[in-house]
Design an enzyme around this catalytic site. Structure first.
Site, PDB file in Angstrom:
ATOM      1  N   ARG A 183       0.849  -1.196   0.000  1.00 35.91           N
ATOM      2  CA  ARG A 183       0.000   0.000   0.000  1.00 35.91           C
ATOM      3  C   ARG A 183       0.883   1.244   0.000  1.00 35.91           C
ATOM      4  NH1 ARG A 183      -4.830   1.314   4.322  1.00 35.91           N
ATOM      5  NH2 ARG A 183      -3.210   1.080   5.906  1.00 35.91           N
ATOM      6  N   ASP A 469      -3.436   3.441  14.652  1.00 30.35           N
ATOM      7  CA  ASP A 469      -2.594   3.881  13.539  1.00 30.35           C
ATOM      8  C   ASP A 469      -3.072   5.253  13.077  1.00 30.35           C
ATOM      9  OD1 ASP A 469      -4.826   3.456  12.016  1.00 30.35           O
ATOM     10  OD2 ASP A 469      -4.002   1.832  10.812  1.00 30.35           O
TER      11      ASP A 469
HETATM   12  C1  LIG Z   1      -6.763   1.503   9.763  1.00 33.05           C
HETATM   13  C2  LIG Z   1      -5.804   0.679   9.048  1.00 33.05           C
HETATM   14  O1  LIG Z   1      -5.213   1.092   8.116  1.00 33.05           O
HETATM   15  S1  LIG Z   1      -5.499  -0.899   9.588  1.00 33.05           S
HETATM   16  C3  LIG Z   1      -3.988  -1.345   8.784  1.00 33.05           C
HETATM   17  C4  LIG Z   1      -2.834  -0.614   9.287  1.00 33.05           C
HETATM   18  N1  LIG Z   1      -2.497  -1.010  10.637  1.00 33.05           N
HETATM   19  C5  LIG Z   1      -1.734  -2.096  10.843  1.00 33.05           C
HETATM   20  O2  LIG Z   1      -1.313  -2.692   9.898  1.00 33.05           O
HETATM   21  C6  LIG Z   1      -1.444  -2.526  12.259  1.00 33.05           C
HETATM   22  C7  LIG Z   1      -0.615  -3.781  12.265  1.00 33.05           C
HETATM   23  N2  LIG Z   1      -0.335  -4.250  13.593  1.00 33.05           N
HETATM   24  C8  LIG Z   1       0.705  -3.817  14.323  1.00 33.05           C
HETATM   25  O3  LIG Z   1       1.420  -2.930  13.900  1.00 33.05           O
HETATM   26  C9  LIG Z   1       0.967  -4.455  15.640  1.00 33.05           C
HETATM   27  O4  LIG Z   1       0.258  -5.657  15.763  1.00 33.05           O
HETATM   28  C10 LIG Z   1       0.589  -3.580  16.856  1.00 33.05           C
HETATM   29  C11 LIG Z   1       1.399  -2.316  16.829  1.00 33.05           C
HETATM   30  C12 LIG Z   1      -0.879  -3.239  16.832  1.00 33.05           C
HETATM   31  C13 LIG Z   1       0.887  -4.357  18.124  1.00 33.05           C
HETATM   32  O5  LIG Z   1       2.244  -4.639  18.088  1.00 33.05           O
HETATM   33  P1  LIG Z   1       3.019  -5.325  19.301  1.00 33.05           P
HETATM   34  O6  LIG Z   1       2.534  -4.815  20.586  1.00 33.05           O
HETATM   35  O7  LIG Z   1       4.464  -5.239  18.998  1.00 33.05           O
HETATM   36  O8  LIG Z   1       2.579  -6.815  19.207  1.00 33.05           O
HETATM   37  P2  LIG Z   1       3.142  -8.023  20.058  1.00 33.05           P
HETATM   38  O9  LIG Z   1       4.181  -7.597  21.019  1.00 33.05           O
HETATM   39  O10 LIG Z   1       1.976  -8.762  20.612  1.00 33.05           O
HETATM   40  O11 LIG Z   1       3.806  -8.876  18.903  1.00 33.05           O
HETATM   41  C14 LIG Z   1       4.100 -10.256  19.041  1.00 33.05           C
HETATM   42  C15 LIG Z   1       4.797 -10.706  17.793  1.00 33.05           C
HETATM   43  O12 LIG Z   1       3.938 -10.559  16.674  1.00 33.05           O
HETATM   44  C16 LIG Z   1       4.557  -9.737  15.689  1.00 33.05           C
HETATM   45  N3  LIG Z   1       3.520  -8.916  15.066  1.00 33.05           N
HETATM   46  C17 LIG Z   1       2.594  -8.131  15.658  1.00 33.05           C
HETATM   47  N4  LIG Z   1       1.803  -7.569  14.736  1.00 33.05           N
HETATM   48  C18 LIG Z   1       2.246  -8.007  13.539  1.00 33.05           C
HETATM   49  C19 LIG Z   1       1.819  -7.775  12.206  1.00 33.05           C
HETATM   50  N5  LIG Z   1       0.766  -6.996  11.942  1.00 33.05           N
HETATM   51  N6  LIG Z   1       2.491  -8.379  11.211  1.00 33.05           N
HETATM   52  C20 LIG Z   1       3.545  -9.191  11.492  1.00 33.05           C
HETATM   53  N7  LIG Z   1       3.988  -9.457  12.735  1.00 33.05           N
HETATM   54  C21 LIG Z   1       3.334  -8.864  13.744  1.00 33.05           C
HETATM   55  C22 LIG Z   1       5.557  -8.913  16.434  1.00 33.05           C
HETATM   56  O13 LIG Z   1       6.562  -8.459  15.558  1.00 33.05           O
HETATM   57  C23 LIG Z   1       6.046  -9.894  17.474  1.00 33.05           C
HETATM   58  O14 LIG Z   1       6.981 -10.773  16.856  1.00 33.05           O
HETATM   59  P3  LIG Z   1       8.081 -11.602  17.708  1.00 33.05           P
HETATM   60  O15 LIG Z   1       7.338 -12.428  18.714  1.00 33.05           O
HETATM   61  O16 LIG Z   1       8.754 -12.420  16.674  1.00 33.05           O
HETATM   62  O17 LIG Z   1       8.956 -10.584  18.339  1.00 33.05           O
HETATM   63  O1  LIG Z   2      -7.042   1.583   6.018  1.00 39.43           O
HETATM   64  C1  LIG Z   2      -7.943   1.169   6.650  1.00 39.43           C
HETATM   65  C2  LIG Z   2      -8.798   1.966   7.466  1.00 39.43           C
HETATM   66  O2  LIG Z   2      -9.678   1.424   8.142  1.00 39.43           O
HETATM   67  O3  LIG Z   2      -8.585   3.196   7.449  1.00 39.43           O
HETATM   68 MG   LIG Z   3      -7.014   3.815   6.050  1.00 39.29          MG
END
Ligand SMILES: CC(=O)SCCNC(=O)CCNC(=O)[C@H](O)C(C)(C)COP(=O)(O)OP(=O)(O)OC[C@H]1O[C@@H](n2cnc3c(N)ncnc32)[C@H](O)[C@@H]1OP(=O)(O)O
Ligand SMILES: O=CC(=O)O
Ligand SMILES: [Mg+2]
Length: 569
Positions: A183, A469
């Site tokens: 994206r 986010d």
């Molecule tokens: C409105 C929108 O646009 S939605 C789309 C955009 N938002 C996103 O993509 C959010 C994605 N998610 C994240 O960034 C994270 O999950 C967070 C920030 C919400 C939480 O992160 P953390 O608190 O670090 O999660 P946590 O400590 O439980 O992570 C555990 C493991 O999972 C991994 N992990 C957590 N989320 C993700 C993810 N989305 N993708 C890949 N790996 C992940 C961490 O890297 C960690 O790995 P490790 O055990 O090997 O060290």
């Molecule tokens: O990108 C996704 C959203 O919910 O905003």
């Molecule tokens: Mg969005």
């Protein structure tokens, strides 16, 4: 996240400064030099990005002017609606190009910033797709963006590894991985570290151009079964912006000498004006489309932004604006109907809950909320959904598999004809609920903490057991702004007070104390909470609503080299 912090920018070894990027005529790189970045920013790749910029800059400018024009008209009392001039597209019988077999099954898509460890974890997570994010989940610092490109190239090449030295753990790809979507940023964001003919480049053309240039051949060979690369396109407001993307794709395909229609993209319907343009957006991209997605968080933000001058459209507390509100349900139903009629995926969105490690009961409750949200989506007819965290992939997968049977999607089986009767009134219906002081406090506490994280390089963070986010933070910001602007009455907790600058000032002060208590003195001192508080409070009290939190805050993360100075755009 680490690499994107201010300290790291300033810690760049002086020796690096003597190197320079090999940029073509008219292109100037003002970001820190790094050997790995230079392999991405090679002369030919930059030439390719500059070609896109030069061909499309006036049309991008025009599209942004049209957004301003629409904003003016909404602020003069108009509401968004279906365009009579494009009725023939909405009513016509046509379909998009067939779905690429490589991504027929998108039941669960995990998303996350284009960080190295996250990319490996996401690709290995068991999800069908991973969307690597340069938008809502990424703070667009030079380091994050360029590292992201390096990481994605390694991911597509299949060579990506990561050594977590503290835990002595090496991460590498499994044999079977999710398919990659990328994206790029929205049309509105500039890339101030790359100047083309003296002007900042358009952020999304940099993200798209560099990724496409370096990866299209390997991607089509190894992941896309001859098609690809695949993209998600964010924050569009009108089909003219989709047409622009279509032209960018065609130019990229032509330059690369690959078949027209190789690139495929899913458009997020995450602005209020765009919900009235879903057919038109798919039509413009019909040779390059692979569906639409309900970007629910930005959509809520956009509802407030679009109606910023309408004092009769104040939102209730953020937590009450869910997918079961009539206007949200209508949006999701209409999206599903539209996509299936046109032969493409109707993707669901993201539940904000994430696993809670140290509290099994709270964790179960969070998983239950995710399960409920996914069940609603699959029953409504969505073909897949987003997961915020690897720990949620099994839950989402189970719900979709149990309800979809053996089919990879419901494009043919779920026609949802009733949704054809959804009206403008349904899509614009005022959300129901109440407003409270707690809601104002939560918006403030979350908004400041998110912005503090963003300023230090983290674009998605866990706060109070929810994923936050840029999109969710926007809701906090614009909701505060709207309540302040119109002196909203906080009646939800029986207090009946009206929001004004004095009350908000007190809330900010008290919430900053709470943040300091929760973070601890040392973390609070080292963090950027005070800077974030200043920016957030200014935005909430501004007489005119800033278009985007991140656009306004962007100057704070722009660091020009070799001078090390930051620049005003
Ligand atoms: C409105 C929108 O646009 S939605 C789309 C955009 N938002 C996103 O993509 C959010 C994605 N998610 C994240 O960034 C994270 O999950 C967070 C920030 C919400 C939480 O992160 P953390 O608190 O670090 O999660 P946590 O400590 O439980 O992570 C555990 C493991 O999972 C991994 N992990 C957590 N989320 C993700 C993810 N989305 N993708 C890949 N790996 C992940 C961490 O890297 C960690 O790995 P490790 O055990 O090997 O060290
Ligand atoms: O990108 C996704 C959203 O919910 O905003
Ligand atoms: Mg969005």
């Amino acid at each position: 996240m680490g690499l994107g912090t201010y300290e790291n920018y300033h810690r760049a070894p002086p020796a690096m400064m003597k190197f320079g990027y090999d940029a073509p005529e008219g292109v100037e790189i003002r970001g820190r030099y790094d050997g790995e970045f230079a392999a991405i920013l090679d002369r030919d790749a930059l030439q390719f990005v500059a070609g896109l910029q030069r061909e499309f800059r006036s049309r991008i400018k025009y599209a942004m002017e049209c957004r301003e024009e629409a904003k003016r008209s909404f602020s003069e009392g108009a509401s968004p609606g279906f365009d009579p001039a494009t009725r023939y597209i909405r009513e016509g019988e046509w379909t998009c190009a067939p779905v690429p077999p490589a991504v027929a099954d998108r039941t669960v898509e995990i998303t996350g910033p284009a960080e190295r460890k996250m990319i490996i974890n996401a690709l290995n997570s068991g999800a069908k797709v991973f969307m690597a994010d340069f938008e809502d989940a990424l703070s667009p610092s030079w380091e994050n963006l360029m590292r992201g490109q390096v990481n994605l190239k390694d991911a597509v090449d299949g060579t990506i590894t990561f050594h977590d030295k503290a835990r002595n753990r090496v991460y590498k790809l499994n044999n079977q991985t999710a398919k990659l979507f990328v994206r790029p940023r929205g049309w509105h964001l500039p890339e101030a570290h790359i100047l083309i003919d003296g002007e900042p480049a358009t952020g999304c053309l940099v993200d798209f151009g560099l990724y496409f240039y370096h990866n299209h051949a390997a991607f089509r060979r190894t992941q896309g079964a001859g098609l690809g690369p695949f993209f998600y396109l964010p924050k569009m407001e009108n089909s003219r912006e989709a047409k622009l993307w279509n032209c960018v794709f065609e130019k990229a395909e032509k330059t690369a000498g690959i078949e027209r229609g190789s690139i495929r993209a899913t458009v997020l319907i995450e602005t209020l004006p765009a919900v009235f343009q879903m057919n038109e957006i798919l039509y413009e991209l019909r040779d390059h489309s692979v569906g639409l997605n309900c970007g629910r968080w930005d959509y809520i933000f956009s509802y407030v932004k679009t109606f910023q001058a309408h004092r009769d459209r104040l939102l209730p507390d953020r937590v009450q604006v869910g997918m079961t509100q009539h206007f949200m349900k209508s949006y999701s139903d209409l999206l599903i109907w539209t996509c299936h009629r046109r032969g493409v995926h109707a993707m669901g969105g993201m539940a904000a809950q994430i696993p809670i490690r140290d509290d099994p009961e709270a964790n179960n409750a969070a998983l239950e909320l995710v399960r409920k949200d996914k069940l609603r989506e699959v029953r409504a007819g969505h073909d897949g959904t987003w997961a915020a965290h690897p720990g949620l992939v099994p839950v989402c997968m189970e719900v979709f598999s149990n309800n979809m049977g053996d089919t990879p999607n419901q494009i043919q089986s779920m026609k949802l004809e009733d949704a054809s009767a959804i009206t403008e009134e349904d899509l614009l219906q005022r959300p129901r609920g109440s407003r409270s002081l707690d809601g104002l406090r939560l918006n403030t506490r979350v908004g400041i903490q998110y912005l503090a994280a963003w300023l230090t390089g983290a674009g998605s963070v866990p706060l109070y057991n929810l994923m936050e986010d840029a999109a969710t933070a926007e809701i906090s910001r614009v909701q505060n702004w709207q309540w302040l602007k119109y002196g909203a009455e906080l009646d939800g907790d029986g207090l009946g007070v009206k929001v004004n600058n004095d009350l908000f000032g007190k809330v900010v002060e008290e919430e900053m104390c709470r943040i300091e208590r929760e973070a601890g003195k040392e973390k609070f001192r080292r963090g950027m909470y005070k800077e974030a508080c200043k920016i957030f409070a200014r935005q909430c009290t501004a007489p005119t609503l800033d278009d985007f939190l991140t656009l306004n805050a962007y100057n704070n993360i722009v660091i020009h080299h070799p001078t090390g100075s930051s620049s005003r755009l």
